[in-house]
Each structure stands twice: as structure tokens, then as C-alpha cells.
Scaffold this active site. Structure first.
Site, PDB file in Angstrom:
ATOM      1  N   HIS A   1      -3.620  -5.902   1.266  1.00 27.26           N
ATOM      2  CA  HIS A   1      -3.313  -5.646   2.675  1.00 27.26           C
ATOM      3  C   HIS A   1      -3.095  -6.930   3.491  1.00 27.26           C
ATOM      4  O   HIS A   1      -2.954  -8.015   2.934  1.00 27.26           O
ATOM      5  CB  HIS A   1      -4.427  -4.803   3.300  1.00 27.26           C
ATOM      6  CG  HIS A   1      -4.211  -3.336   3.131  1.00 27.26           C
ATOM      7  ND1 HIS A   1      -3.470  -2.583   3.997  1.00 27.26           N
ATOM      8  CD2 HIS A   1      -4.644  -2.484   2.170  1.00 27.26           C
ATOM      9  CE1 HIS A   1      -3.454  -1.328   3.597  1.00 27.26           C
ATOM     10  NE2 HIS A   1      -4.151  -1.241   2.481  1.00 27.26           N
TER      11      HIS A   1
ATOM     12  N   ARG B   1     -12.524   6.079  -2.637  1.00 31.03           N
ATOM     13  CA  ARG B   1     -11.395   5.193  -2.343  1.00 31.03           C
ATOM     14  C   ARG B   1     -11.641   3.859  -3.027  1.00 31.03           C
ATOM     15  O   ARG B   1     -12.788   3.471  -3.286  1.00 31.03           O
ATOM     16  CB  ARG B   1     -11.247   4.990  -0.829  1.00 31.03           C
ATOM     17  CG  ARG B   1     -10.821   6.240  -0.074  1.00 31.03           C
ATOM     18  CD  ARG B   1     -10.652   5.947   1.411  1.00 31.03           C
ATOM     19  NE  ARG B   1      -9.540   5.045   1.658  1.00 31.03           N
ATOM     20  CZ  ARG B   1      -8.269   5.412   1.721  1.00 31.03           C
ATOM     21  NH1 ARG B   1      -7.929   6.680   1.525  1.00 31.03           N
ATOM     22  NH2 ARG B   1      -7.315   4.536   1.973  1.00 31.03           N
TER      23      ARG B   1
ATOM     24  N   CYS C   1       0.807  -1.224   0.000  1.00 30.36           N
ATOM     25  CA  CYS C   1       0.000   0.000   0.000  1.00 30.36           C
ATOM     26  C   CYS C   1       0.842   1.277   0.000  1.00 30.36           C
ATOM     27  O   CYS C   1       1.344   1.683  -1.034  1.00 30.36           O
ATOM     28  CB  CYS C   1      -0.979  -0.010   1.170  1.00 30.36           C
ATOM     29  SG  CYS C   1      -2.327   1.170   0.944  1.00 30.36           S
TER      30      CYS C   1
END
Length: 233
Positions: free
Chosen positions: A178, A110, A73
Site C-alpha cells: 500500500h 485479513r 491492492c
């Protein structure tokens, strides 16, 4: 980090975890066998890059010497050429990955949700599709010298436009997958461990097989939830 440590422990491979911070001496950095970097908000990015710039030479040397790395990320954004936050000035990266990242602004959504991708980097062999969870405002665009880590099957990936997910340079991987990445994709964890040992000891390494039944079920549960379990790797 816990996944890497436990998969080494189960194989009787000794592991030492070294936090990299402002106090970490260059001599310590030079001895690292595997690098990991996580994500953060834009404000933290600006703080971290100031320290990373001081360590640019050491980190670049490690990557050029084929030291394996996983940047997730926010970390790969800083390893690219630059990152443009929604507010503030451009953050110059370390230039390890030939890519740029830009936040389009708070009026744009997002990129959030479960992500399924197929590894396309030739040096990384997997028998399953990758699953993970992405949550990022920034959009990443690869340059001509950049090789994507994977192809998006479900989700957004680097930018929600070109179907690429992540980036690979030598043995360094950058991605938007993630925390679930390594627990739900143990082959990637083992790839990093195996590569670290082979680079360190300069010989071919065969890792002891582990029982990954639970990990595979976790992977398959996401594929089923997203209705892509029928897609063969």
C-alpha cells in the site's frame, strides 16, 4: 501519486496528473505515459469495473505498448482474469495479468501488516529490500504466464501460501504494497519515471540523482522493526 510528482518536480520534469473516471475521453487515455490504480472495497470494485470494461481496449493497448503502470491492492485484482468477492458474484477482470483473486469469506482473517519482499522481476533493479503495508482479504494466485514482482521475506504477499508478492507484465506492476511503497522505496518510483520517459521519447534516460537519505532511513526502520535488517539485498 504525490511521490511520483515530487520526484519529477525535483528533476524539473513537467508532470500533468489526469484523473481517470467515467468522463475521461478515450483520446485522453491514449496520451497517458504512466498509469496508476489504487484499491477499494468489494462494493466499489463492482462499480469501477463497469467503467473499466468500457476502457479495456485503451488500457490494454497502453500496457501492450510498454506504458509503465502501478496497480495496488484492488486495482491489480481487476486487471487479472477475475475476482471472486466474499459476497456476490464473480467480477470479470480485464485479463491484463494472468492471475485470479478470491476472497475466502469473512470467517478467514485479513492479511494485514508490514511486508518485506525482495524484487525478483528481472527488469526491475533495486539495491534494497522492498517494504510496505498490506491489508487485503482477497488472495491472489498467479497463472502460468504470470511473473511475480517479488519474493516475500516477511508478511503474506499474494496469498500467504506460496511466497509470491505481486505480478509483472511488460512494464506493468501489480502488488499488495500500500501507500508506503513509493515513499519508502524510491527506486521503484524512479523505475516508473525512467521507464515512462524512455518509452515516450524512445531513448535511454539517466535520471538526476536525488538525496534519498530520509527515504532510506524509513525503509531501514521497517527492516529493523521486523528484525530482518541483517538480510542483505
Amino acid at each position: 501519486i504525490t511521490t511520483l510528482q515530487k520526484r519529477c518536480d525535483w528533476r524539473d520534469i513537467a508532470v500533468e496528473i489526469i484523473p481517470i473516471n467515467q468522463a475521461t475521453p478515450m483520446m485522453t487515455l491514449n496520451k497517458i505515459d504512466l498509469l496508476f490504480g489504487g484499491g477499494a472495497q468489494d462494493h466499489e470494485q463492482e462499480l469501477v469495473i463497469k467503467d473499466l470494461q468500457k476502457k479495456k481496449s485503451a488500457i490494454t493497448t497502453l500496457i501492450e505498448k510498454d506504458t509503465p503502470a502501478l496497480f495496488v491492492c484492488g486495482a491489480p485484482q481487476l486487471m487479472g482474469n477475475y475476482y471472486e468477492p466474499a459476497v456476490g458474484t464473480r467480477i470479470e477482470g480485464l485479463g491484463i495479468f494472468d492471475m485470479v483473486s478470491k476472497h475466502p469469506g469473512s470467517d478467514q482473517p485479513r492479511l494485514i501488516g508490514n511486508l518485506v519482499a525482495e524484487v525478483t522481476a528481472p527488469a526491475i533493479q533495486t539495491t534494497q529490500l522492498l517494504v510496505g503495508f498490506e491489508n487485503h482479504g482477497g488472495r491472489t494466485y498467479l497463472g502460468e504466464k504470470a511473473l511475480p514482482f517479488a519474493k516475500v521475506i516477511k508478511g503474506f504477499g499474494n496469498n500467504g501460501e506460496d511466497g509470491t508478492e505481486g505480478v509483472v507484465y511488460k512494464n506493468a506492476i501489480g502488488c499488495y504494497l500500500h501507500g508506503p511503497l513509493l515513499p519508502k522505496n524510491p527506486e521503484i518510483a524512479d523505475h516508473l519515471i525512467k521507464t515512462a520517459l524512455e518509452v515516450k521519447y524512445k531513448k535511454k534516460i539517466t535520471l538526476k540523482q536525488l538525496d534519498d537519505a530520509l527515504e532510506k532511513k524509513a525503509n531501514e526502520a521497517i527492516l529493523k522493526k521486523l528484525d530482518v535488517s541483517h538480510i542483505a539485498k
